[in-house]
Design an enzyme around this catalytic site. Sequence first.
Site, short mmCIF file in Angstrom:
data_model
loop_
_atom_site.label_atom_id
_atom_site.label_comp_id
_atom_site.label_asym_id
_atom_site.label_seq_id
_atom_site.Cartn_x
_atom_site.Cartn_y
_atom_site.Cartn_z
N LYS A 93 0.86 -1.19 0.00
CA LYS A 93 0.00 0.00 0.00
C LYS A 93 0.89 1.24 0.00
O LYS A 93 1.81 1.35 0.82
CB LYS A 93 -0.92 0.00 1.22
CG LYS A 93 -1.95 1.14 1.19
CD LYS A 93 -1.45 2.39 1.84
CE LYS A 93 -2.39 3.57 1.68
NZ LYS A 93 -1.97 4.74 2.47
N GLY B 259 -0.50 8.72 -0.59
CA GLY B 259 -0.65 9.69 -1.68
C GLY B 259 0.56 10.57 -1.93
O GLY B 259 0.79 11.00 -3.07
N GLY C 45 -4.59 11.01 -0.76
CA GLY C 45 -5.24 12.02 0.08
C GLY C 45 -4.82 13.45 -0.26
O GLY C 45 -5.67 14.34 -0.34
N ASP D 122 -5.64 2.62 3.56
CA ASP D 122 -5.06 1.60 4.44
C ASP D 122 -6.10 0.52 4.72
O ASP D 122 -5.80 -0.68 4.78
CB ASP D 122 -4.58 2.21 5.75
CG ASP D 122 -3.43 3.19 5.54
OD1 ASP D 122 -2.52 2.86 4.75
OD2 ASP D 122 -3.45 4.27 6.15
N LYS E 90 -3.75 3.82 10.16
CA LYS E 90 -2.81 2.88 9.55
C LYS E 90 -2.44 1.74 10.51
O LYS E 90 -2.51 0.58 10.14
CB LYS E 90 -1.54 3.65 9.15
CG LYS E 90 -0.66 2.93 8.13
CD LYS E 90 0.57 3.76 7.78
CE LYS E 90 0.26 5.08 7.15
NZ LYS E 90 -0.45 4.98 5.86
N1 LIG Z 1 3.45 8.39 15.87
C1 LIG Z 1 3.49 8.73 14.56
N2 LIG Z 1 4.52 8.28 13.79
C2 LIG Z 1 4.60 8.62 12.49
N3 LIG Z 1 3.69 9.41 11.86
C3 LIG Z 1 2.64 9.87 12.56
C4 LIG Z 1 2.50 9.55 13.94
N4 LIG Z 1 1.35 10.13 14.38
C5 LIG Z 1 0.83 10.79 13.35
N5 LIG Z 1 1.58 10.66 12.24
C6 LIG Z 1 1.27 11.26 10.93
O1 LIG Z 1 0.77 10.25 10.10
C7 LIG Z 1 1.23 10.48 8.77
C8 LIG Z 1 1.07 9.21 7.97
O2 LIG Z 1 -0.30 8.96 7.78
P1 LIG Z 1 -1.00 9.37 6.39
O3 LIG Z 1 -0.78 10.82 6.12
O4 LIG Z 1 -2.37 8.87 6.38
O5 LIG Z 1 -0.06 8.56 5.40
P2 LIG Z 1 -0.33 7.93 3.97
O6 LIG Z 1 -0.90 9.01 3.11
O7 LIG Z 1 1.04 7.50 3.57
O8 LIG Z 1 -1.26 6.79 4.19
C9 LIG Z 1 2.64 10.97 8.96
O9 LIG Z 1 3.12 11.70 7.84
C10 LIG Z 1 2.50 11.83 10.22
O10 LIG Z 1 2.17 13.15 9.87
C1 LIG Z 2 -12.30 7.94 3.85
C2 LIG Z 2 -10.96 8.50 3.54
O1 LIG Z 2 -10.33 9.10 4.39
N1 LIG Z 2 -10.48 8.29 2.30
C3 LIG Z 2 -9.19 8.73 1.86
C4 LIG Z 2 -8.80 7.92 0.65
C5 LIG Z 2 -7.40 8.21 0.17
C6 LIG Z 2 -6.34 7.83 1.15
O2 LIG Z 2 -6.52 7.09 2.09
O3 LIG Z 2 -5.11 8.38 0.85
P1 LIG Z 2 -3.77 8.28 1.68
O4 LIG Z 2 -3.37 6.84 1.70
O5 LIG Z 2 -2.84 9.10 0.88
O6 LIG Z 2 -4.00 8.82 3.06
C7 LIG Z 2 -9.25 10.23 1.48
O7 LIG Z 2 -10.27 10.70 0.99
O8 LIG Z 2 -8.23 10.90 1.66
#
Ligand SMILES: Nc1ncnc2c1ncn2[C@@H]1O[C@H](COP(=O)(O)OP(=O)(O)O)[C@@H](O)[C@H]1O
Ligand SMILES: CC(=O)N[C@@H](CCC(=O)OP(=O)(O)O)C(=O)O
Length: 260
Positions: free
Chosen positions: A11, A14, A47, A164, A219
């Site tokens: 996975k 974004g 995202g 995720d 995640k």
């Molecule tokens: N304990 C933590 N360790 C690492 N990242 C964290 C933590 N708590 C919050 N985060 C945030 O979570 C982000 C990752 O989640 P997300 O933005 O959803 O990632 P992705 O788009 O790769 O799925 C990191 O960039 C950071 O800003």
């Molecule tokens: C419901 C929900 O939150 N959907 C996410 C889907 C995309 C996503 O998860 O993107 P990342 O992996 O870059 O975070 C959104 O709209 O952002």
Amino acid sequence: MSTNNSVLVLKVGGALLQCEMGMARLMDTAAAMLANGQQVLMVHGGGCLVDEQLAANGMETVKLEGLRVTPPEQMPIIAGALAGTSNKILQGAATKAGIVSVGMSLADGNTVSAKIKDERLGLVGEVTPNDGTYLKFILAQGWMPICSSIAMMDEGQMLNVNADQAATALAKLVGGKLVLLSDVSGVLDGKGQLIHSLNGKQIADLVKQGVIEKGMKVKVEAALEVAQWMGQAVQVASWRDASQLIALAKGEAVGTQIQP
Ligand SMILES: Nc1ncnc2c1ncn2[C@@H]1O[C@H](COP(=O)(O)OP(=O)(O)O)[C@@H](O)[C@H]1O
Ligand SMILES: CC(=O)N[C@@H](CCC(=O)OP(=O)(O)O)C(=O)O
């Protein structure tokens, strides 16, 4: 390089889509794995691209505990950004690396069942594994499915699924080894240091302390669900880190191991 019979479910978050070099490196790694007979299923988010597209259309972004509140009027833009732009950008990078890929969404091939997760979130979906026929066919050709997190209910309504959580359902469906690649090297502690291993109790404590929050909370909870389902660790690592990608290709543990 490792080969085992289980599918590797990768996975990617974004932010990868905004990093040409990161995409090229990741796709080269995936190409080497595929050449070695490893089946790879890629699941992607987008995202930040959704945020940009909503802003460009004068719309507001609201998130609740890491999940995007999705009002019906935002759905066309979100689906366009995820199932359209993000999916095709990744497919372009895969093609450039010599990978034969199939761009798809959760809505294809009856792969998952989808329902509204929580009325407060609007058109946000919760998905469960349904039928692996389509995915297994693509994987058996040595092709790489690239799956966006747009799903569909039986009545045809599109739903926005956190990527995720989308990867969780697909990993369960194919019985795959899940690796969640983000823009951070893994789960970090309160001082920004990488935590190498976490179990459910430690995750709950760190969430309670506010150390793990927002997207990372979603995640690690998704990772824990698959770790417990499969009875093996799920990795949270970074697509940014070239050395992590090399280690990953060798089948080594990288980033944070989420233990069952
Ligand atoms: N304990 C933590 N360790 C690492 N990242 C964290 C933590 N708590 C919050 N985060 C945030 O979570 C982000 C990752 O989640 P997300 O933005 O959803 O990632 P992705 O788009 O790769 O799925 C990191 O960039 C950071 O800003
Ligand atoms: C419901 C929900 O939150 N959907 C996410 C889907 C995309 C996503 O998860 O993107 P990342 O992996 O870059 O975070 C959104 O709209 O952002």
